[in-house]
Enzyme design. Structure first.
Site, PDB file in Angstrom:
ATOM      1  N   ASP A 481       0.715  -1.265   0.143  1.00  0.00           N
ATOM      2  CA  ASP A 481      -0.010   0.071   0.030  1.00  0.00           C
ATOM      3  C   ASP A 481       0.957   1.276   0.172  1.00  0.00           C
ATOM      4  OD1 ASP A 481      -2.458   1.445   0.047  1.00  0.00           O
ATOM      5  OD2 ASP A 481      -3.223   0.311   1.689  1.00  0.00           O
ATOM      6  N   ASP A 551     -10.893   2.194  -3.323  1.00  0.00           N
ATOM      7  CA  ASP A 551     -11.546   2.166  -1.906  1.00  0.00           C
ATOM      8  C   ASP A 551     -12.943   2.008  -2.103  1.00  0.00           C
ATOM      9  OD1 ASP A 551      -9.092   1.467  -1.067  1.00  0.00           O
ATOM     10  OD2 ASP A 551      -8.852   3.554   0.303  1.00  0.00           O
TER      11      ASP A 551
HETATM   12  C1  GLA Z   1      -5.868   1.723   2.321  1.00  0.00           C
HETATM   13  C2  GLA Z   1      -6.274   0.606   1.336  1.00  0.00           C
HETATM   14  C3  GLA Z   1      -7.287  -0.317   1.984  1.00  0.00           C
HETATM   15  C4  GLA Z   1      -6.827  -0.659   3.149  1.00  0.00           C
HETATM   16  C5  GLA Z   1      -6.138   0.384   4.060  1.00  0.00           C
HETATM   17  C6  GLA Z   1      -5.298  -0.301   5.254  1.00  0.00           C
HETATM   18  O1  GLA Z   1      -6.855   2.517   2.468  1.00  0.00           O
HETATM   19  O2  GLA Z   1      -6.538   1.118   0.082  1.00  0.00           O
HETATM   20  O3  GLA Z   1      -7.799  -1.312   1.192  1.00  0.00           O
HETATM   21  O4  GLA Z   1      -5.724  -1.735   2.975  1.00  0.00           O
HETATM   22  O5  GLA Z   1      -5.346   1.383   3.336  1.00  0.00           O
HETATM   23  O6  GLA Z   1      -5.080   0.919   6.110  1.00  0.00           O
END
Ligand code: GLA
Length: 739
Positions: A481, A551
């Site tokens: 990420d 997301d």
């Molecule tokens: C980001 C990602 C999510 C999740 C969060 C975890 O927002 O896009 O899918 O993994 O971080 O903190």
């Protein structure tokens, strides 16, 4: 090969026979005609040509449908200027122009010399042909600044890969202030339209269309990563008549995961050029004598079969030539991810409980998301401290991983390697390891700061913790990420004239870390995530197997998000999860079958809190997952057709995927709301074998009573199918197969 030797060569030709993934023999060719000084590349259905004009400039000649081998291009002539204000240097298009002479439009390269000179005029001096392309050497008319232009053409798709390498052969330093990978030139015209993808967090991949008029459209990221705001992708139709199935389309994607820029410029003479590479904003790459700078690769393609075929060419090219497992990337395993179920509240027992339920519905890969490491209870602490949290996992990760394996799944883990929370041991020990300017604020985003991966010490720290994690644990998959953009992009440890190298070095080190990890742990697969789809481009996709699309997992919003994504990137790469309702993006509730049928357009994942599911939910999930496993090769590797677009929030939308051998097709159809008793519009399939007999079956939903069980591909494509669908937020899917 020296220049003089090359000049004596009549025709330097090289033919390469490549076996395309379809099994068909395709031929690509790179040739030079010494009598006209024209270079020609052929691949797929595309021919690309450029030549050296009488002034020594590299001038575009042709980019379009493949021509006959015997077709001959005349020598290029510099365009004569009409007035002082429209000087000839300004009117002649160039393949890769330095900013100098009379060039008034967007140059590819701009430099400042140590003596203050900023004039750079690049002329052809030599070339070499390679097995699938041409390298051209350009040099300034007076000073020893050299540029090698690389042209490679893909035998299967005709996609060209272009990049440049700039070398300072002078005795002093030069500063490169603007460096494109390539300029693409299209035929003079007035009716072009541009498509590009914009967005923001939780709303990526929105397709924009605008007429190209005189002036410049700038697509860019200044934030140190690819960005949610605009993706480095474009497609250009010759006129408004171009649609999904017909018309001339030129398209391109830049392979760079840092700040980038693509300009689409129609100049005073209605010439159209697209120039892309490093973003010149705040750029200044100092080259000492003898040093070089390589640009990213700018990929470009052409089709005369409309926007739909442009997307399919990109998909084919990405899977066969870009991704780490190319040319045969593995079908994505069915994934479960715990993020939306637990957020940071991960525990050994809780994860095991979810893993058991996931295995029971057919999940193949169990991924534990954020929260397992350091002092990570929420997003205020822990990033940078990559030890297993002992309160949550007293015996390390092994018991959970073992349990996941016993359940027949492999194990994946979330990491965010490029970031640090100020509340972490790493930051307390190395406060200078982050991107910042001395004495200036260190602006936090999601309570975190960005590590400066350009710094070799930081790069080594990140590599070693990941290597250690993968060496000590049986991990098949990392969700990598990256949850904030750059601000205050300083590298104060470096001499002032080197500090801006951060824009190049930090990104190259991300690539190099992943390349080294993959070499050492060849079985590991990776997902590029950046708060959703903030880092998706052909640079990162050389190292990562899949991406997190957004997301936003609301199934209705996803229709437009996934359609936009699929215009630029292959469905195999597009992770699509089923999650709980009401969805946190829009507070919308849609049925579980609808959510499945949307997510099944890409690489399916499950992100629900399975502890909340009813027995009926488990039954639905088992059915859908079992069905998905019968169609996923087609969805992920096949040819996709957007039969009815969701753009503009049309009440109906539909897509179809056809396997490369045309034995299976899957039709997905969605209805937002029916009105006034109208029936769902008839859908006409595409891409089937007209003579083959296809039998239809339903995954979910009904066809009208007069639909035959079996009919020819021609019937399904021309007579079409009627789906019985009324109401709000309905979805249906059907499979067409011939043995
Ligand atoms: C980001 C990602 C999510 C999740 C969060 C975890 O927002 O896009 O899918 O993994 O971080 O903190």
């Amino acid at each position: 090969m020296t220049f003089s030797l090359l000049r004596r060569t009549y025709v330097h030709a090289l033919l390469l026979v490549a076996i395309a993934s379809t099994g068909l023999a395709q031929v690509s060719a790179a040739r030079y005609d010494d009598s006209t000084k024209v270079f020609r590349l052929d691949g797929g259905d595309v021919t690309y040509a450029f030549g050296v004009n009488e002034r020594g400039e590299l001038q575009p000649v042709y980019w379009g449908a493949r021509l006959q081998p015997g077709d001959h291009f005349p020598a290029t002539m510099a365009v004569k200027g009409r007035t002082t204000f429209e000087h000839t240097n300004s009117e002649s298009p160039q393949e890769y122009a330095g900013w100098g002479g009379g060039v008034q439009w967007e140059p590819a390269l701009k430099v400042t010399f140590a003596d203050g000179n900023r004039d750079l005029v690049l002329h052809y001096i030599a070339h070499t042909t390679t097995k699938d392309g041409i390298d051209i050497q350009l040099k300034d008319i007076e000073r020893d600044v050299r540029v090698v232009l690389h042209y490679r053409i893909d035998a299967d798709t005709g996609v060209l890969a272009r990049s440049a390498e700039i070398t300072n052969g002078t005795a002093g330093k030069i500063v490169v202030e603007q460096a494109a990978a390539a300029s693409w030139n299209l035929p003079r015209g007035t009716a072009y339209s541009l498509r590009y993808l914009t967005g923001r967090w939780s709303d990526e991949w929105q397709m924009q269309t605008r007429a190209i008029t005189p002036g410049e459209t700038v697509l860019e990221s200044r934030v140190g990563s690819t960005s949610h705001a605009v993706n480095p992708y474009f497609s250009i139709g010759r006129d408004a008549q171009v649609n999904d199935t017909t018309g001339d389309v030129w398209f391109g994607e830049l392979g760079w995961s840092g700040s980038w820029r693509i300009t689409v410029e129609q100049d005073a003479f209605k010439q159209l050029r697209i120039t892309g590479g490093y973003n010149p904003f705040d750029f200044g790459y100092t080259l000492a004598p003898g040093e070089s700078l390589k640009t990213p690769i700018f990929y470009g393609g052409y089709t005369d079969h409309g926007y739909g075929e442009a997307a399919r060419i990109l998909h084919r090219f990405q899977l066969a030539k870009i991704v780490p497992q190319a040319p045969h990337p593995r079908t994505r395993p069915l994934l479960y991810n715990s993020w939306e179920a637990t957020e940071f509240a991960v525990t050994e027992a809780g994860q095991m409980q979810l893993a058991e339920k996931a295995a029971a519905i057919g999940v193949e890969r169990f991924v534990m998301d954020d929260g397992w490491f350091g002092q990570r209870k929420d997003d205020h602490a822990g990033l940078g401290d990559w030890y297993v949290n002992k309160e949550k996992f007293p015996n390390g990760l092994k018991p959970l991983i073992d349990r996941v394996h016993t359940l027949g799944m492999d194990f994946g883990l979330w990491v965010e390697p490029e970031m640090v929370n100020p509340n972490s041991d790493l930051y307390r020990t190395h406060p200078d390891w982050i991107i910042h300017f001395t004495g200036r604020p260190r602006t936090e985003g999601r309570n975190q700061l960005v590590l400066n991966l350009a710094n070799p010490e930081v790069r080594d720290y990140v590599f070693h913790f990941l290597d250690d994690l993968l060496s000590k644990n049986d991990i098949a998959f990392l969700k990598w990420d990256y949850n904030r953009p750059w601000m205050e992009p300083g590298w104060p440890q470096m001499p002032v004239d080197q500090q801006k190298k951060i824009y190049v070095a930090a990104i190259n080190n991300v690539y190099s870390i992943v390349a080294e990890l993959r070499a050492k742990h060849p079985k590991v697969e990776l997902e590029s995530c950046s708060s959703g789809g903030g880092r998706v481009d052909l640079g990162i996709l050389r190292y990562f197997d899949q991406v997190w699309t957004s997301d936003n997992t609301d199934a209705y919003d996803r229709l437009a998000i996934q359609e936009g994504f699929s215009r630029a990137y292959a469905p195999l790469l597009m992770m699509a999860w089923v999650t709980d309702v009401p969805n946190n993006a829009d507070n919308r509730t849609v049925s579980l079958p609808y959510r499945f049928l949307v997510a099944m357009q890409g690489s399916l994942g499950i992100g629900n809190n399975l502890n909340k599911w009813s027995p009926e939910d488990f039954d639905t999930a088992k059915h859908m997952i079992a069905e998905y496993k019968t169609i996923r090769d087609t969805v992920q590797h096949g040819n996709q057709y957007q039969l009815v677009s969701n753009v503009g929030q049309s009440p109906d939308s539909a897509s179809e995927s056809v396997s490369t051998d045309r034995r299976q097709a899957v039709l997905f159809a969605y209805l937002h709301s029916s009105a006034d008793g109208y029936d769902y519009p008839r859908l006409f399939l595409q891409g089937l074998d007209p003579a083959a007999q296809y039998t239809v079956r339903s995954i979910s939903g009904k066809l009208s009573a007069d639909t035959p069980a079996t009919a020819s591909g021609a019937y399904w494509m021309h007579r079409g199918v009627d789906i019985v669908m009324h109401g709000d937020m309905q979805a249906a899917a059907f499979v067409f197969e011939h043995k």
